[in-house]
Scaffold this motif. Structure first.
Motif: not given
Length: 283
Positions: A220-235, A241-246
């Motif tokens: 919850v809160g900032v910890d939830a935001y940081k988790f989602l931000a890390r997931e976004h960077i990984l995505l 890496l996989i060109k042409g993919s959304r």
């Protein structure tokens, strides 16, 4: 330096102290106590030794901090735990909406930035239900519902639909914490003033912890935001890496790639077997 100001008695005549912080030595009437206590809503660990002055059973006693300490940090931790506690109430209510009244809290833990919620269930909770619960809670955070507490009789609390846990511990007068007109629960813990103060809630998943009991863990809160931000960077890294993919196409593309790799491995195994048999024939 006064930290908070209430002293009461439990039925067992052990003093209950309401604090804004955590674990340490507390002196009550010159007798040392080293255990967990509650603030106006929840259990905390005291970071410094305290001395309580006042008569056992009398309210408006004073707690003085000995040895200094960072009270700003203590307050920040208290607020972070308040967010987790309110989030637990909201997740509890959302699960009861999704799974029925059998999804009653069987245990929980609230910590700065994270919380967990246990409830009875004979089977794993489908991912679709977890997604629905998470979505429901976050929609109500945006609605910025008022969070407020009222003290009333048990009968009045039941009449307004408040969820009661561990009924044997309640007295004639109970404290009901409401999140808008949506979630009502008997609770003595500390909470935020409005649901919007939680920011965002992210359910990490659910697991089996014992016979007929499931556990949901969340941020919850900032910890939830940081988790989602890390997931976004990984995505983003995977889409590069996989060109042409959304992003929404990644699961299918990765699944296709893994299936192709398995086929290639089978073909290689067949070629190696054929080569081995050929070498045996040459002998």
């Amino acid at each position: 330096m006064s930290v908070i100001n209430k002293l009461g008695r439990r039925k067992s005549s052990v003093a209950r102290i309401y604090l804004k912080s955590g674990k340490g030595k507390i002196t009550i009437n010159k007798r040392d106590h080293k255990e967990y206590f509650k603030t106006d809503v929840l259990q905390y660990k005291i970071f410094q030794p305290f001395e309580l002055t006042g008569t056992k059973g009398k309210y408006d006693a004073t707690i003085n901090v000995k040895g200094g300490g960072n009270t700003g940090q203590v307050e920040a931790i208290r607020l972070a735990i308040s967010r987790a506690h309110t989030a637990t109430h909201m997740v509890h209510k959302a699960f009861r909406e999704a799974l029925g009244e059998t999804a009653t809290q069987a245990g929980s833990e609230n910590a700065p930035g994270r919380f967990r919620f246990d409830f009875p269930s004979t089977s794993a909770v489908p991912i679709s239900v977890l997604n629905d619960v998470e979505s429901r809670v976050n929609e109500l955070l945006v609605a910025d519902l008022q969070v407020h507490a009222q003290v009333m009789s048990q009968d009045a609390a039941k009449a307004m639909g408040a969820i009661a846990l561990f009924v044997e511990e309640y007295g004639d007068q109970v404290r009901v914490v409401s999140v808008g007109d949506w979630a009502r629960e008997l609770c003595g813990g500390t909470h935020v003033a409005r649901s919007g103060q939680l920011g965002v809630v992210k359910l990490l998943g659910e697991s089996w912890i014992g016979a007929g009991v499931r556990r949901v863990e969340a941020l919850v809160g900032v910890d939830a935001y940081k988790f989602l931000a890390r997931e976004h960077i990984l995505l983003n890294s995977l889409t590069e890496l996989i060109k042409g993919s959304r992003a929404e196409e990644l699961p299918e593309r990765i699944s296709d790639m893994l299936n192709k790799m398995k086929e290639i491995e089978k073909e290689l195994a067949s070629v190696r077997s054929a080569q081995a048999l050929s070498q045996v024939g040459d002998l």
